[in-house]
Design an enzyme around this catalytic site. Sequence first.
Site, mmCIF file in Angstrom:
data_model
loop_
_atom_site.group_PDB
_atom_site.id
_atom_site.type_symbol
_atom_site.label_atom_id
_atom_site.label_comp_id
_atom_site.label_asym_id
_atom_site.label_seq_id
_atom_site.Cartn_x
_atom_site.Cartn_y
_atom_site.Cartn_z
ATOM 1 C CG HIS A 173 30.800 26.660 -2.987
ATOM 2 N ND1 HIS A 173 31.670 26.038 -3.854
ATOM 3 C CD2 HIS A 173 29.572 26.189 -3.301
ATOM 4 C CE1 HIS A 173 30.983 25.220 -4.655
ATOM 5 N NE2 HIS A 173 29.720 25.294 -4.336
ATOM 6 C CG ASP A 190 34.819 25.363 -4.520
ATOM 7 O OD1 ASP A 190 34.065 26.163 -5.113
ATOM 8 O OD2 ASP A 190 34.773 25.191 -3.299
ATOM 9 C CG HIS A 191 30.855 26.237 -9.243
ATOM 10 N ND1 HIS A 191 30.284 25.517 -8.234
ATOM 11 C CD2 HIS A 191 30.086 27.340 -9.386
ATOM 12 C CE1 HIS A 191 29.213 26.154 -7.802
ATOM 13 N NE2 HIS A 191 29.063 27.272 -8.479
HETATM 14 C C1 BG6 Z 1 26.622 24.097 -5.726
HETATM 15 C C2 BG6 Z 1 25.662 23.584 -4.695
HETATM 16 O O1 BG6 Z 1 27.915 23.652 -5.461
HETATM 17 O O2 BG6 Z 1 26.604 25.510 -5.735
HETATM 18 C C3 BG6 Z 1 24.269 24.123 -4.935
HETATM 19 O O3 BG6 Z 1 25.642 22.171 -4.733
HETATM 20 C C4 BG6 Z 1 24.292 25.634 -5.040
HETATM 21 O O4 BG6 Z 1 23.382 23.716 -3.906
HETATM 22 C C5 BG6 Z 1 25.346 26.081 -6.038
HETATM 23 O O5 BG6 Z 1 23.007 26.080 -5.444
HETATM 24 C C6 BG6 Z 1 25.510 27.586 -6.026
HETATM 25 O O6 BG6 Z 1 26.369 27.954 -7.064
HETATM 26 P P1 BG6 Z 1 26.210 29.356 -7.788
HETATM 27 O O7 BG6 Z 1 27.312 29.396 -8.775
HETATM 28 O O8 BG6 Z 1 24.846 29.352 -8.395
HETATM 29 O O9 BG6 Z 1 26.341 30.384 -6.700
#
Ligand code: BG6
Length: 518
Positions: A255, A192-193
């Site tokens: 997230h 989960d980045h």
């Molecule tokens: C991803 C989603 O996991 O996270 C996207 O699939 C979203 O829809 C993105 O835009 C948001 O990540 P960050 O790091 O740009 O906040």
Amino acid sequence: MGGEMKPMKTNDQLEPTVFVIFGGAGDLTWRKLVPALFDLSQDRSLPAEFAIIAVDRIKLGDDALRRRLHDGVNQFSRFGKAKTAAWNQFAKHIHYQQGDFKKPATYAALGKQCAKLEKAWGTKAHRIFYMATPPSMFGEIPKYLGKAGLSRDREFARIVIEKPIGYDLESARALNAILAASFDESQIFRIDHYLGKETVQNILAFRFANPLFEPMWNRRYIDYVTITVAETVGVEHRGGYYDHAGALRDMVQNHLMQLLCLVAMEPMVSFEADEIRNKKVDVLHAARPISRDAVPQSAVRGQYGSGNIAGKKTPGYREEKGVAPDSKTETFAALKLFLDNWRWQDVPFYLRTGKRLPQQASEISIQFRAVPHRSFPPEASLGWQPSRLVLSIQPDEGIVLGFQAKYPGPKMQLRPVDMRFSYRESFDAPSPDAYETLLWDVMKKDATLFMRADQVEAAWELLMPVLEAWQATAPSDFPNYAAGSWGPENVQELLSPGHRWPLPTELVLADKKRGKNS
Ligand code: BG6
């Protein structure tokens, strides 16, 4: 590549590693994975014996692949355009293997290639299998790896999988079972980045490395908590995927649930991966189940229509590429949750996320209770607000504490003020990209920032009644918010009396700079 070049700067602490990327010719590899690996190489954070094997279906030679990846690095590396020598040193480690993900021959060839590298290095190497493929392959690749014997070595083989981990509880369980048939849980790294973001990790540091707030981090002092992940972007080029997912699956299940866990969990006893993950999963187990009948009082969905963001006209969701013209998919989701435990009983946690909102902002706002007795005369405390703590994850990374202070002058007058910690101002060091942190952790075999099977399933379990209720009743009012607004109007109805969705901190600060004390 030229042979006389100086070797890549490396890290002696790391053991030999082969990084296999399924979907090696795809977008994630080009945009995120290889730029992150290149940046790690520039920070001396790759082992000397290191190789990337990009596996994909299309016909491509090593040089063509390297050129393509070079372009990605030039665009997305945190160091800007790559210096030729640095790139050439790094590129030597990249190889391409053409292959069908559903053919045993691909895996046999991969095994041979890994063995060849190990022979050349004279040592056994860690093998990291990264699934950067469309989700339809997630349930296939692990089976083939298993059959080819490539998953067997618990110490040396690892698999990395990105969200979506399933489409609902049932499919998540099925996928976890497929993974478990070939890999031990300790070998599985579910990304989960958000967990790789510095400020998300800082939630733990802030809460548990300082004695200041923890005694107040409970129902006695905290009135309610809001978690906002607002994006200004629409679905961009991902309409095809997104239209089958929606905000609840795309953002909340992963997230926002991670943020909820970090903000609400009990202190960990040690920094062991499983200890932290146990504490996080406890939060999800404490979440009060939302019954199907209670969904309208606990969840709100929305879809953006056309509108205006920062003075620019933007199309409605249904006009986006890859989206059905009568799509019922939500691009905004909000939830009201309760955690049934001693710390949080009856404290509402409001979660919201949406695309095409007016401001990009990911933040957690902790609204403290009012003082038990107001000793100041009413005229002294005009505009009085209870203290609020904001953990801002992006774009402005930092922490803001709002409290009351005496306004200068002979009279006792109270005004809200802010104390502000900004990452940028406090630390010289640039923040690594989330993928750098996560890939480094995979190499070190540290699973702290990765999702365990039970956590993924607990998050799905909590959300299933909402997904089912939304599926069963098509929304009659979509699109129900204009791009550039803060979502559908009925999102206010989730709030208990006296509660409000806060403005993102950045806006508050900007307003203050303009002298509008809000
Ligand atoms: C991803 C989603 O996991 O996270 C996207 O699939 C979203 O829809 C993105 O835009 C948001 O990540 P960050 O790091 O740009 O906040």
